[in-house]
Design a protein around this motif. Structure first.
Motif, mmCIF file in Angstrom:
data_model
loop_
_atom_site.group_PDB
_atom_site.id
_atom_site.type_symbol
_atom_site.label_atom_id
_atom_site.label_comp_id
_atom_site.label_asym_id
_atom_site.label_seq_id
_atom_site.Cartn_x
_atom_site.Cartn_y
_atom_site.Cartn_z
ATOM 1 N N GLU A 199 10.003 5.996 0.283
ATOM 2 C CA GLU A 199 10.537 4.638 0.438
ATOM 3 C C GLU A 199 10.629 3.925 -0.908
ATOM 4 O O GLU A 199 9.733 4.015 -1.754
ATOM 5 N N LYS A 200 11.726 3.191 -1.097
ATOM 6 C CA LYS A 200 11.875 2.302 -2.241
ATOM 7 C C LYS A 200 11.626 0.890 -1.734
ATOM 8 O O LYS A 200 12.459 0.332 -1.020
ATOM 9 N N PRO A 201 10.469 0.298 -2.024
ATOM 10 C CA PRO A 201 10.122 -1.003 -1.449
ATOM 11 C C PRO A 201 10.861 -2.156 -2.087
ATOM 12 O O PRO A 201 11.292 -2.089 -3.250
ATOM 13 N N GLY A 202 11.007 -3.220 -1.331
ATOM 14 C CA GLY A 202 11.631 -4.449 -1.793
ATOM 15 C C GLY A 202 11.363 -5.529 -0.762
ATOM 16 O O GLY A 202 10.388 -5.448 -0.012
ATOM 17 N N ARG A 203 12.240 -6.515 -0.708
ATOM 18 C CA ARG A 203 12.063 -7.530 0.335
ATOM 19 C C ARG A 203 12.196 -6.851 1.699
ATOM 20 O O ARG A 203 13.039 -5.983 1.899
ATOM 21 N N GLY A 204 11.338 -7.237 2.634
ATOM 22 C CA GLY A 204 11.345 -6.583 3.931
ATOM 23 C C GLY A 204 10.459 -5.357 4.001
ATOM 24 O O GLY A 204 10.454 -4.657 5.010
ATOM 25 N N SER A 205 9.688 -5.086 2.949
ATOM 26 C CA SER A 205 8.748 -3.962 2.992
ATOM 27 C C SER A 205 7.322 -4.490 3.066
ATOM 28 O O SER A 205 7.060 -5.681 2.858
ATOM 29 N N VAL A 206 6.375 -3.590 3.356
ATOM 30 C CA VAL A 206 4.967 -3.960 3.460
ATOM 31 C C VAL A 206 4.233 -3.499 2.213
ATOM 32 O O VAL A 206 4.398 -2.357 1.758
ATOM 33 N N HIS A 207 3.414 -4.364 1.656
ATOM 34 C CA HIS A 207 2.667 -4.073 0.435
ATOM 35 C C HIS A 207 1.374 -3.315 0.725
ATOM 36 O O HIS A 207 1.065 -2.322 0.075
ATOM 37 N N HIS A 208 0.600 -3.791 1.723
ATOM 38 C CA HIS A 208 -0.646 -3.097 2.060
ATOM 39 C C HIS A 208 -1.132 -3.508 3.441
ATOM 40 O O HIS A 208 -0.676 -4.497 4.020
ATOM 41 N N VAL A 209 -2.067 -2.720 3.960
ATOM 42 C CA VAL A 209 -2.754 -3.044 5.205
ATOM 43 C C VAL A 209 -4.233 -3.190 4.899
ATOM 44 O O VAL A 209 -4.795 -2.442 4.091
ATOM 45 N N ALA A 210 -4.866 -4.177 5.528
ATOM 46 C CA ALA A 210 -6.295 -4.422 5.331
ATOM 47 C C ALA A 210 -7.052 -4.187 6.631
ATOM 48 O O ALA A 210 -6.571 -4.519 7.713
ATOM 49 N N PHE A 211 -8.250 -3.618 6.484
ATOM 50 C CA PHE A 211 -9.126 -3.334 7.618
ATOM 51 C C PHE A 211 -10.359 -4.245 7.576
ATOM 52 O O PHE A 211 -10.854 -4.591 6.493
ATOM 53 N N ARG A 212 -10.850 -4.580 8.750
ATOM 54 C CA ARG A 212 -11.944 -5.547 8.875
ATOM 55 C C ARG A 212 -13.323 -4.917 8.662
ATOM 56 O O ARG A 212 -13.653 -3.906 9.283
ATOM 57 N N VAL A 213 -14.123 -5.570 7.818
ATOM 58 C CA VAL A 213 -15.545 -5.251 7.721
ATOM 59 C C VAL A 213 -16.316 -6.547 7.947
ATOM 60 O O VAL A 213 -15.790 -7.640 7.750
ATOM 61 N N GLU A 214 -17.560 -6.422 8.342
ATOM 62 C CA GLU A 214 -18.331 -7.585 8.775
ATOM 63 C C GLU A 214 -18.560 -8.593 7.651
ATOM 64 O O GLU A 214 -18.293 -9.785 7.813
ATOM 65 N N ASP A 215 -19.095 -8.133 6.522
ATOM 66 C CA ASP A 215 -19.499 -9.072 5.471
ATOM 67 C C ASP A 215 -19.574 -8.365 4.125
ATOM 68 O O ASP A 215 -19.277 -7.173 3.997
ATOM 69 N N GLU A 216 -20.002 -9.111 3.097
ATOM 70 C CA GLU A 216 -20.044 -8.576 1.739
ATOM 71 C C GLU A 216 -21.041 -7.433 1.617
ATOM 72 O O GLU A 216 -20.814 -6.477 0.864
ATOM 73 N N GLU A 217 -22.142 -7.508 2.332
ATOM 74 C CA GLU A 217 -23.134 -6.431 2.282
ATOM 75 C C GLU A 217 -22.522 -5.108 2.741
ATOM 76 O O GLU A 217 -22.710 -4.063 2.108
ATOM 77 N N GLU A 218 -21.783 -5.153 3.839
ATOM 78 C CA GLU A 218 -21.113 -3.942 4.308
ATOM 79 C C GLU A 218 -20.036 -3.490 3.326
ATOM 80 O O GLU A 218 -19.847 -2.290 3.106
ATOM 81 N N LEU A 219 -19.332 -4.448 2.740
ATOM 82 C CA LEU A 219 -18.283 -4.092 1.793
ATOM 83 C C LEU A 219 -18.865 -3.337 0.594
ATOM 84 O O LEU A 219 -18.254 -2.384 0.090
ATOM 85 N N GLU A 220 -20.039 -3.741 0.146
ATOM 86 C CA GLU A 220 -20.714 -3.026 -0.942
ATOM 87 C C GLU A 220 -21.010 -1.587 -0.538
ATOM 88 O O GLU A 220 -20.846 -0.658 -1.344
#
Length: 315
Positions: free
Chosen positions: A214-235
């Motif tokens: 894919e060649k991205p531009g307007r109308g494309s998706v940059h990224h997807v984010a997934f849920r974590v509980e808090d900063e401790e879990e993120l570490e």
């Protein structure tokens, strides 16, 4: 410790004003934050979500004015799903899309759920998915001041679709590192889920060897984010990702949540993001998205930042 579901999806627009009009007036979503891209403050970053901006309901856009057309293909987040409460809602949306001349496809059953695929004015690939048969991660609450009736409103993000030329490396990352589990296959799409499962916690992977990258531009998706509980879990997730050998951003303070970014083997950008502190951190819940919000570390540059932005009326 587990990934709880989809946190947000961030896409690209070339016109913030038209984007705002479509997502609030046509789709009836709430603008919960009008801010800037913290890595390039010359561009708006708009966050649309449910009534309170709950994690799992955010569809965000970076405004890149000179973004060209998107040429669809592999190595991409190829469709973003939006949840609605039931099958009848899709009929409402079909009629509404006709009224607003929105490019749409017929209602179709996918993975035992009724869906309605459509495109925004820039060709962003979207799909409404009915929660009538859904069990899993709870949805959000539609905006009560929306132009769309609450019982028909968008309640959050549904399955995110990835298109890749070789599915195995992506599946391996999702399963072996992030803890997703494979729950089925529909046509040529492999379905994985995390946490409580259901529409708010699924990734659908399509393998295509007949498409270019894919060649991205307007109308494309940059990224997807997934849920974590808090900063401790993120570490802890940072340690897991580093031990797996993936270069990553380290913890990044986005003020409304904390994040970590890395690319999986098909070069799709994944983000892990904390559920809090949330969008009411610097604005009253009744007035989200009405003014340009800047995190404290950018506030001293407000005049300089505002001078580079075309004013966007959102009250």
């Amino acid at each position: 410790m587990h990934i709880k579901g989809i946190h947000h999806v961030s896409a690209i627009t070339a016109n913030a004003k038209e984007n705002y009009d479509f997502y609030t007036n046509v789709l009836g979503m709430r603008l919960v934050k009008k801010t800037v891209n913290q890595d390039d403050t010359s561009m708006y970053h708009l966050f649309y979500a449910d009534e309170k901006g709950n994690p799992g309901t955010d569809l965000t856009f970076f405004e890149i004015k000179r973004a060209g057309n998107t040429y669809p293909g592999t190595h991409s987040i190829s469709t973003t799903s939006l949840r609605v409460q039931n099958d009848d809602s899709l009929t409402f949306w079909q009629e509404r899309f006709d009224e607003y001349n929105v490019d749409q496809d017929p209602i179709t059953v996918r993975a035992d759920r009724k869906t309605l695929s459509f495109r925004d004015p820039e060709g962003q690939r979207l799909m409404l998915v009915s929660d009538e048969q859904n069990h899993g991660v709870a949805s959000g609450t539609p905006w009560s001041r929306s132009k769309v009736p609450v019982d028909k409103g968008i309640t959050g993000l549904g399955p995110v679709h990835l298109t890749v030329s070789n599915a195995l490396p992506t599946i391996t990352v999702l399963k072996d590192i992030l803890g997703f589990k494979e729950v089925g296959k529909v046509e040529n799409r492999i379905i994985l889920e995390t946490g409580e499962g259901g529409t708010g916690a699924e990734i659908h992977i399509e393998e295509r060897t007949d498409l270019p990258r894919e060649k991205p531009g307007r109308g494309s998706v940059h990224h997807v984010a997934f849920r974590v509980e808090d900063e401790e879990e993120l570490e802890q997730w940072k340690e897991i990702i580093q031990k797996a050998g993936f270069p990553n951003s380290g913890l990044v303070d986005r003020y409304y949540f904390k994040s970590l970014y890395f690319r999986e083997p098909n070069h799709i950008l994944f983000e892990l993001a904390t559920d809090g502190p949330g969008f009411a951190t610097d604005e009253h819940i009744d007035h989200l998205g009405e003014e340009l919000a800047l995190p404290p570390f950018l506030e001293s540059k407000r005049k300089e930042i505002e001078a580079k932005l075309i004013p966007l009326e959102t009250k």
